[in-house]
Design an enzyme around this catalytic site. Structure first.
Site, PDB file in Angstrom:
ATOM      1  N   CYS A  81       0.830  -1.210   0.000  1.00  0.00           N
ATOM      2  CA  CYS A  81       0.000   0.000   0.000  1.00  0.00           C
ATOM      3  C   CYS A  81       0.868   1.266   0.000  1.00  0.00           C
ATOM      4  O   CYS A  81       1.455   1.585  -1.024  1.00  0.00           O
ATOM      5  CB  CYS A  81      -0.988  -0.073   1.161  1.00  0.00           C
ATOM      6  SG  CYS A  81      -2.438   0.939   0.863  1.00  0.00           S
ATOM      7  N   HIS A 175      -3.122  -5.094   1.757  1.00  0.00           N
ATOM      8  CA  HIS A 175      -2.472  -5.446   3.031  1.00  0.00           C
ATOM      9  C   HIS A 175      -2.753  -6.904   3.367  1.00  0.00           C
ATOM     10  O   HIS A 175      -3.793  -7.199   3.962  1.00  0.00           O
ATOM     11  CB  HIS A 175      -3.065  -4.622   4.174  1.00  0.00           C
ATOM     12  CG  HIS A 175      -2.815  -3.170   4.079  1.00  0.00           C
ATOM     13  ND1 HIS A 175      -1.662  -2.579   4.526  1.00  0.00           N
ATOM     14  CD2 HIS A 175      -3.585  -2.170   3.627  1.00  0.00           C
ATOM     15  CE1 HIS A 175      -1.735  -1.277   4.348  1.00  0.00           C
ATOM     16  NE2 HIS A 175      -2.881  -0.995   3.791  1.00  0.00           N
ATOM     17  N   GLU A 177      -0.922  -8.344   5.539  1.00  0.00           N
ATOM     18  CA  GLU A 177      -0.475  -8.411   6.947  1.00  0.00           C
ATOM     19  C   GLU A 177      -1.579  -8.090   7.948  1.00  0.00           C
ATOM     20  O   GLU A 177      -1.523  -8.553   9.077  1.00  0.00           O
ATOM     21  CB  GLU A 177       0.748  -7.493   7.157  1.00  0.00           C
ATOM     22  CG  GLU A 177       0.481  -5.991   7.160  1.00  0.00           C
ATOM     23  CD  GLU A 177       0.275  -5.375   5.778  1.00  0.00           C
ATOM     24  OE1 GLU A 177       0.281  -6.112   4.773  1.00  0.00           O
ATOM     25  OE2 GLU A 177       0.093  -4.142   5.719  1.00  0.00           O
TER      26      GLU A 177
HETATM   27  N1  GLN Z   1      -3.510   6.387   1.137  1.00  0.00           N
HETATM   28  C1  GLN Z   1      -2.249   6.054   1.724  1.00  0.00           C
HETATM   29  C2  GLN Z   1      -1.097   6.812   1.080  1.00  0.00           C
HETATM   30  O1  GLN Z   1      -1.267   7.551   0.181  1.00  0.00           O
HETATM   31  C3  GLN Z   1      -1.976   4.569   1.654  1.00  0.00           C
HETATM   32  C4  GLN Z   1      -2.957   3.808   2.499  1.00  0.00           C
HETATM   33  C5  GLN Z   1      -2.421   2.553   3.107  1.00  0.00           C
HETATM   34  O2  GLN Z   1      -1.209   2.321   3.167  1.00  0.00           O
HETATM   35  N2  GLN Z   1      -3.326   1.756   3.630  1.00  0.00           N
HETATM   36  O3  GLN Z   1       0.002   6.668   1.473  1.00  0.00           O
END
Ligand code: GLN
Length: 193
Positions: A81, A175, A177
């Site tokens: 992410c 994710h 995890e």
């Molecule tokens: N929206 C977040 C970002 O721009 C990422 C979200 C996440 O890691 N769950 O970094």
């Protein structure tokens, strides 16, 4: 072979969840906040969280350039992410001044699914993993496009790209995890010498 030493970048984000998954696998786990820790590891995980904050803190902790150099030098790295955002060579919808570590020839679109309420879970096929992977998407990015050197390893049923790999770097929009899924971490560990 000696036990692999895996770092989790511990500036912000779901560090604990990654540490917990890695501890169930065959490796030593270290939280990385210093250059000394960075130089002691065989592979690095960049957690989910907020990529703008991870970027800013990496500068403040003096880790931005060293991590960028380590990735360019071949350090195996896995981002989920926000971690994927930091590994993509180009960020769309980035906060002003935000820079990625880079490593994957991909354009990533931040917050592509809307806000926190648009979070969802789904089972996905990931290249290199036999069984479907349980994936949580939380304010997730989409990989808008990939260059010729990058390999797509996961897509949503509608075809949008959510996993990519290039040489020593692997990034996914979701994710594993936070749902106790360890298969993608295992896949990453296979790439750590
Ligand atoms: N929206 C977040 C970002 O721009 C990422 C979200 C996440 O890691 N769950 O970094």
């Amino acid at each position: 072979m000696s036990t692999k030493r895996i770092g989790v970048l511990a500036l912000q984000g779901d560090v604990r969840e990654h540490v917990a998954v890695l501890k169930t696998l065959d490796c030593d786990v270290v939280e990385v906040k210093t250059l000394t820790a960075l130089s002691s590891i065989d592979g690095l995980v960049i957690p989910g969280g907020e990529s703008t904050t991870i970027y800013k803190l990496s500068e403040i902790f003096g880790l931005y350039q060293p991590i960028k150099d380590a990735i360019a030098g071949g350090l195996p790295v896995f981002g989920t992410c926000a971690g994927l955002i930091m590994l993509s060579n180009e960020i769309h919808n980035s906060a002003s001044g935000q820079k990625p570590f880079g490593g994957i020839d991909a354009v990533v679109e931040r917050n592509a699914f809307g806000n926190q309420n648009d979070s969802f879970e789904i089972d996905l096929t990931v290249k290199g993993i036999d069984n479907p992977v349980h994936a949580a998407f939380i304010r997730a990015p989409i990989i808008a496009s990939v260059g010729p050197a990058a390999e797509v390893i996961a897509t949503l049923p509608d075809g949008r790209i959510v996993g990519v790999r290039q040489g020593n770097a692997m990034g996914i929009s979701f994710h594993p995890e936070v749902v106790g899924e360890s298969a993608v971490h295992k896949l990453f560990l296979q790439s750590v010498a």
